[in-house]
Structures are given as C-alpha cells and as structure tokens.
Design a protein around this motif. Sequence first.
Motif, PDB file in Angstrom:
ATOM      1  N   GLY A   1       1.674  10.694   3.202  1.00 47.04           N
ATOM      2  CA  GLY A   1       1.664   9.383   2.572  1.00 47.04           C
ATOM      3  C   GLY A   1       0.271   8.812   2.385  1.00 47.04           C
ATOM      4  O   GLY A   1      -0.722   9.523   2.416  1.00 47.04           O
ATOM      5  N   LEU A   2       0.233   7.499   2.210  1.00 44.47           N
ATOM      6  CA  LEU A   2      -0.998   6.739   2.029  1.00 44.47           C
ATOM      7  C   LEU A   2      -1.333   5.998   3.313  1.00 44.47           C
ATOM      8  O   LEU A   2      -0.431   5.577   4.034  1.00 44.47           O
ATOM      9  N   TYR A   3      -2.623   5.822   3.572  1.00 47.24           N
ATOM     10  CA  TYR A   3      -3.027   5.020   4.723  1.00 47.24           C
ATOM     11  C   TYR A   3      -4.242   4.183   4.360  1.00 47.24           C
ATOM     12  O   TYR A   3      -5.012   4.527   3.467  1.00 47.24           O
ATOM     13  N   PHE A   4      -4.362   3.074   5.048  1.00 50.55           N
ATOM     14  CA  PHE A   4      -5.425   2.106   4.803  1.00 50.55           C
ATOM     15  C   PHE A   4      -6.007   1.752   6.163  1.00 50.55           C
ATOM     16  O   PHE A   4      -5.316   1.172   6.998  1.00 50.55           O
ATOM     17  N   MET A   5      -7.244   2.135   6.416  1.00 50.41           N
ATOM     18  CA  MET A   5      -7.908   1.870   7.696  1.00 50.41           C
ATOM     19  C   MET A   5      -8.833   0.673   7.528  1.00 50.41           C
ATOM     20  O   MET A   5      -9.648   0.644   6.606  1.00 50.41           O
TER      21      MET A   5
ATOM     22  N   ILE B   1      -4.457  -0.255  11.002  1.00 53.40           N
ATOM     23  CA  ILE B   1      -4.081   0.842  10.117  1.00 53.40           C
ATOM     24  C   ILE B   1      -2.753   0.474   9.476  1.00 53.40           C
ATOM     25  O   ILE B   1      -1.814   0.086  10.154  1.00 53.40           O
ATOM     26  N   PHE B   2      -2.707   0.587   8.159  1.00 53.49           N
ATOM     27  CA  PHE B   2      -1.474   0.383   7.420  1.00 53.49           C
ATOM     28  C   PHE B   2      -1.109   1.725   6.804  1.00 53.49           C
ATOM     29  O   PHE B   2      -1.982   2.437   6.295  1.00 53.49           O
TER      30      PHE B   2
ATOM     31  N   GLN C   1     -15.265  -3.543   6.367  1.00 51.05           N
ATOM     32  CA  GLN C   1     -15.087  -2.352   5.550  1.00 51.05           C
ATOM     33  C   GLN C   1     -13.660  -1.831   5.707  1.00 51.05           C
ATOM     34  O   GLN C   1     -12.982  -2.126   6.689  1.00 51.05           O
ATOM     35  N   ALA C   2     -13.220  -1.057   4.740  1.00 57.52           N
ATOM     36  CA  ALA C   2     -11.893  -0.441   4.783  1.00 57.52           C
ATOM     37  C   ALA C   2     -11.964   0.915   4.080  1.00 57.52           C
ATOM     38  O   ALA C   2     -12.923   1.214   3.366  1.00 57.52           O
ATOM     39  N   TYR C   3     -10.935   1.703   4.285  1.00 53.05           N
ATOM     40  CA  TYR C   3     -10.870   3.033   3.687  1.00 53.05           C
ATOM     41  C   TYR C   3      -9.435   3.316   3.283  1.00 53.05           C
ATOM     42  O   TYR C   3      -8.507   3.104   4.059  1.00 53.05           O
ATOM     43  N   VAL C   4      -9.243   3.809   2.069  1.00 47.66           N
ATOM     44  CA  VAL C   4      -7.926   4.218   1.589  1.00 47.66           C
ATOM     45  C   VAL C   4      -7.890   5.739   1.589  1.00 47.66           C
ATOM     46  O   VAL C   4      -8.814   6.389   1.092  1.00 47.66           O
ATOM     47  N   GLY C   5      -6.828   6.290   2.157  1.00 47.38           N
ATOM     48  CA  GLY C   5      -6.678   7.736   2.170  1.00 47.38           C
ATOM     49  C   GLY C   5      -5.262   8.142   1.832  1.00 47.38           C
ATOM     50  O   GLY C   5      -4.335   7.342   1.913  1.00 47.38           O
TER      51      GLY C   5
END
Length: 117
Positions: free
Chosen positions: A3-7, A66-67, A14-18
Amino acid sequence: MPGLYFMVLAEYRQAYVGATDHPGGIMARIKQHWTGTKSFDRLIWGDPETSIISIDSFRALDTTRIFAAKTSRSFAGENPLLDRFPSKFMLNRIMGGRDAVKLAGLGGVDRIMKRRD
C-alpha cells in the motif's frame, strides 16, 4: 500489507510519501528506511543548496506519525498523494510511481529529480 504510507517528521517539518508491494508490506519497507545506511556521497544528490536529504538519513525516533493505506494499486496513488503537499515539506527526492525508472532511462535522472528552491 502492500500500500501507501506517509511518514511525518514533525520536529523537522518534513514528510515522506512512499508506496510498496514489498512482500513484508508497509512496515517492512518503513523499517528499511530506518535501518538502511546511505554512503556519504549519496546523502546529498546534486547541488548542496538545492538537494533534498534522503528519508534514509532519519531513524524511527525522528518519525512522529505514520499513516498507511492498504491498496492493490499503491504505485498509482503515490504521485497524486505527493502532489497534494508543498514540496518544501517533502523528503521525496524523485517523483513516485513505477514510471520514474522508465523516465530516468529515457531522459536521465535530472528529469525525475526533485530539488529545493
């Protein structure tokens, strides 16, 4: 699960989409970010003034939230999610999705590389 994750790294604003289809799922992919090491020459990509530091430079205690969302088409949703946030807050160094590798091969890494203003 894939799936997708958002840190979120709140202290650094700051954030990161993976996205992942890793057999171990989202948690295994996030743990790779936290435990991996980058060689010194890969910490900065391009010009030091405009480079975005790698998410792999941060550790578990830097991550405040984390989402995650389970999805069968995680890579299709990565760029639309990434585009919803101002780039000055994002640690993504290249565009997301499976097409990034194809575009880099066709037009070079500069075509997919993100930079700070």
